[in-house]
Design a protein around this motif. Structure first.
Motif, PDB file in Angstrom:
ATOM      1  N   GLU A  27       0.816  -1.221   0.000  1.00 25.51           N
ATOM      2  CA  GLU A  27       0.000   0.000   0.000  1.00 25.51           C
ATOM      3  C   GLU A  27       0.846   1.265   0.000  1.00 25.51           C
ATOM      4  OE1 GLU A  27      -3.170   2.315  -0.386  1.00 25.51           O
ATOM      5  OE2 GLU A  27      -3.292   0.113  -0.380  1.00 25.51           O
ATOM      6  N   PHE A  28       1.948   1.276   0.722  1.00 26.27           N
ATOM      7  CA  PHE A  28       2.685   2.528   0.915  1.00 26.27           C
ATOM      8  C   PHE A  28       4.008   2.617   0.151  1.00 26.27           C
ATOM      9  CE2 PHE A  28      -0.049   2.209   4.658  1.00 26.27           C
ATOM     10  CZ  PHE A  28      -0.632   3.468   4.680  1.00 26.27           C
ATOM     11  N   LEU A  29       4.582   1.493  -0.271  1.00 29.72           N
ATOM     12  CA  LEU A  29       5.896   1.559  -0.895  1.00 29.72           C
ATOM     13  C   LEU A  29       5.998   0.884  -2.261  1.00 29.72           C
ATOM     14  CD1 LEU A  29       8.128   0.820   2.254  1.00 29.72           C
ATOM     15  CD2 LEU A  29       7.734   3.050   1.158  1.00 29.72           C
ATOM     16  N   SER A  30       5.221  -0.145  -2.486  1.00 29.24           N
ATOM     17  CA  SER A  30       5.445  -0.974  -3.677  1.00 29.24           C
ATOM     18  C   SER A  30       5.315  -0.203  -4.981  1.00 29.24           C
ATOM     19  CB  SER A  30       4.477  -2.162  -3.673  1.00 29.24           C
ATOM     20  OG  SER A  30       3.136  -1.718  -3.846  1.00 29.24           O
ATOM     21  N   LYS A  31       4.380   0.728  -5.058  1.00 25.21           N
ATOM     22  CA  LYS A  31       4.170   1.444  -6.321  1.00 25.21           C
ATOM     23  C   LYS A  31       5.396   2.270  -6.704  1.00 25.21           C
ATOM     24  CE  LYS A  31       0.619   4.102  -8.763  1.00 25.21           C
ATOM     25  NZ  LYS A  31       1.452   5.180  -9.314  1.00 25.21           N
ATOM     26  N   ARG A  32       6.100   2.766  -5.700  1.00 28.93           N
ATOM     27  CA  ARG A  32       7.288   3.574  -5.987  1.00 28.93           C
ATOM     28  C   ARG A  32       8.408   2.740  -6.589  1.00 28.93           C
ATOM     29  NH1 ARG A  32       8.001   7.117  -0.413  1.00 28.93           N
ATOM     30  NH2 ARG A  32       5.876   8.002  -0.346  1.00 28.93           N
ATOM     31  N   PHE A  33       8.484   1.490  -6.161  1.00 22.21           N
ATOM     32  CA  PHE A  33       9.619   0.652  -6.568  1.00 22.21           C
ATOM     33  C   PHE A  33       9.274  -0.381  -7.644  1.00 22.21           C
ATOM     34  CE2 PHE A  33      10.427   1.927  -2.155  1.00 22.21           C
ATOM     35  CZ  PHE A  33      11.627   2.581  -2.300  1.00 22.21           C
ATOM     36  N   SER A  34       7.991  -0.391  -8.051  1.00 24.61           N
ATOM     37  CA  SER A  34       7.559  -1.388  -9.043  1.00 24.61           C
ATOM     38  C   SER A  34       7.656  -0.831 -10.448  1.00 24.61           C
ATOM     39  CB  SER A  34       6.127  -1.861  -8.777  1.00 24.61           C
ATOM     40  OG  SER A  34       6.046  -2.618  -7.597  1.00 24.61           O
ATOM     41  N   THR A  35       7.989  -1.702 -11.363  1.00 23.76           N
ATOM     42  CA  THR A  35       8.006  -1.338 -12.786  1.00 23.76           C
ATOM     43  C   THR A  35       6.708  -1.792 -13.453  1.00 23.76           C
ATOM     44  OG1 THR A  35       9.106  -3.424 -13.312  1.00 23.76           O
ATOM     45  CG2 THR A  35      10.502  -1.514 -12.921  1.00 23.76           C
ATOM     46  N   ASN A  36       6.356  -1.134 -14.557  1.00 28.96           N
ATOM     47  CA  ASN A  36       5.186  -1.512 -15.384  1.00 28.96           C
ATOM     48  C   ASN A  36       3.880  -1.531 -14.581  1.00 28.96           C
ATOM     49  OD1 ASN A  36       6.836  -2.111 -17.757  1.00 28.96           O
ATOM     50  ND2 ASN A  36       7.525  -3.909 -16.592  1.00 28.96           N
ATOM     51  N   VAL A  37       3.670  -0.505 -13.774  1.00 30.64           N
ATOM     52  CA  VAL A  37       2.424  -0.381 -13.003  1.00 30.64           C
ATOM     53  C   VAL A  37       1.321   0.154 -13.928  1.00 30.64           C
ATOM     54  CG1 VAL A  37       1.288   0.771 -11.075  1.00 30.64           C
ATOM     55  CG2 VAL A  37       3.650  -0.005 -10.861  1.00 30.64           C
TER      56      VAL A  37
END
Length: 401
Positions: A385-395
């Motif tokens: 919820e708080f961190l994955s979107k920042r570090f994920s590719t191809n969102v």
């Protein structure tokens, strides 16, 4: 002097005998004398000439007036022009193609429409003329025969127009009233696609999501209203996730940590001890993943993914992350107790009693496995919820907007 053939001479002699006045009026005397083939014809013509000289002037005039009428007896009759009883008076012959039809193409607001396709049709629907409206919207059909007609108008973005039938007379200038085009109704083409195809596309996008470009992040849906998965898709996604090389590498790292801390001492040390620990972690991960992400979600019609919220207050997002460990989304979109994770962890813990050291077996191992799994999900959900979107590719999405 030149001679005529007998057939020609005979024909002229007979013609002279039958219609003497026509011959005299059509041939000059000098030409007649030059072409006379015999004395008999010469004597005949001399006598006829003498008679003409002594004939009264009035008789000669009568002969000249009657000659064309007589000659016409030998010509084919030409068809007489037909008159239109609707457009001409008694005894008159109308002049065909003398009328015209005009008009102006407008929209409902009164603005002119240039370049519209305008067609003049006969009353029976056959086309007579076609043209485009002028820059000022006007059109004019000329040289139109009298009769019954109608006009059609077509323009891009407007509904077709067809005038009522009208009748025009000879030399009439007819103006089409109220050529007003309405805006065409929008034709919306809706393509209905099966849900499973939409879900398949979303799964392909999810399988490209990786933390820092290499750690799988397949079970976080950044599309908050994602399509539900069918059983086949649930097993396919679980297979790709659990057999991903990075996930298997993680089992090896955990087995190394257990080896270093001498966890599950019954496995011993050295290569044999590490191999047993690695095998146990590998089976734990595969059984837990398939049971919690595929088997029970398919049986209970629950979605195993975490749905990223991404909006709202920190408190609401925190509550969403924690409760998602206990609540799942059903295939119909309703929140339901997350029985899939609980039963999956319970069954995976029960299976671990088959290969863990005897000293570590029992109900304690089963519920420890359940507790560890629950705690791991809560921690993973907070990270998602708080961190994955920042570090994920191809969102592919932004959560709940």
């Amino acid at each position: 002097m030149f001679s005529m053939c007998p057939a020609t001479s005979l024909g002229m002699s007979l013609a002279g005998l039958i219609e003497p006045r026509a011959m005299v009026s059509s041939l000059p005397w000098s030409r007649a004398f030059r072409k006379a083939p015999s004395r008999l014809l010469g004597a005949f013509l001399s006598g006829a000439s003498l008679l003409l000289f002594i004939a009264p002037a009035s008789a000669l005039a009568q002969q000249r007036t009657a000659a064309p009428e007589m000659n016409n007896r030998f010509l084919p009759e030409a068809p007489l022009p037909k008159s239109d009883p609707h457009n001409s008076g008694p005894g008159t012959t109308p002049a065909e193609g003398s009328a015209s039809v005009a008009g102006t193409v407008l929209d409902v607001r009164g603005a002119t429409i240039p370049g519209a396709d305008v067609r003049l049709l006969h009353g029976d629907g056959t086309q007579l003329h076609t043209m485009e409206s002028e820059p000022n919207g006007e059109f004019t059909f000329t040289k139109v025969p009298a009769g019954s007609y109608l006009v059609t108008v077509n323009a891009k973005g407007f509904a077709p127009f067809t005038s009522p039938k009208f009748v025009i007379a000879v030399q009439q200038v007819y103006e089409i009233p109220d050529v007003s085009l309405a805006v065409a109704t929008a034709n919306m083409e809706v393509i209905v696609r099966p849900t499973e195809f939409i879900a398949a596309e979303q799964i392909r996008a999810q399988e490209k999501q990786r933390l820092l470009g290499f750690v799988p992040n397949f079970y976080t849906s950044y599309i908050y209203d994602a399509a539900p998965l069918n059983p086949k898709q649930k097993f396919s996604l679980a297979t790709h996730a659990t057999f991903d090389p990075v996930d298997i590498l993680g089992d090896g790292i955990v087995a190394g940590i257990e080896q270093a801390t001498n966890a599950y001492a019954g496995y011993g040390q050295g290569a044999a001890g590490y191999s047993k620990r690695f095998a146990a972690k590998f089976i734990d991960s595969r059984s837990s993943d398939f049971l919690t992400l595929a088997v029970f979600p398919s049986l209970l019609h629950q979605d195993p993914r975490y749905y990223y919220q991404g909006s709202g207050s920190v408190k609401s997002r925190l509550a969403h992350a924690v409760t998602s460990a206990f609540l799942a989304r059903s295939d119909s979109g309703r929140p339901v107790p997350n029985y899939s994770y609980f039963l999956g962890d319970l069954c995976a813990g029960a299976l671990s009693n088959l290969y863990y050291p005897k000293a570590n077996r029992g109900t304690n191992l089963v519920f420890t496995n359940v507790a560890v799994g629950l705690a791991g999900r809560i921690g993973a959900n907070l990270f998602r919820e708080f961190l994955s979107k920042r570090f994920s590719t191809n969102v592919p999405g932004n959560g709940k907007e």
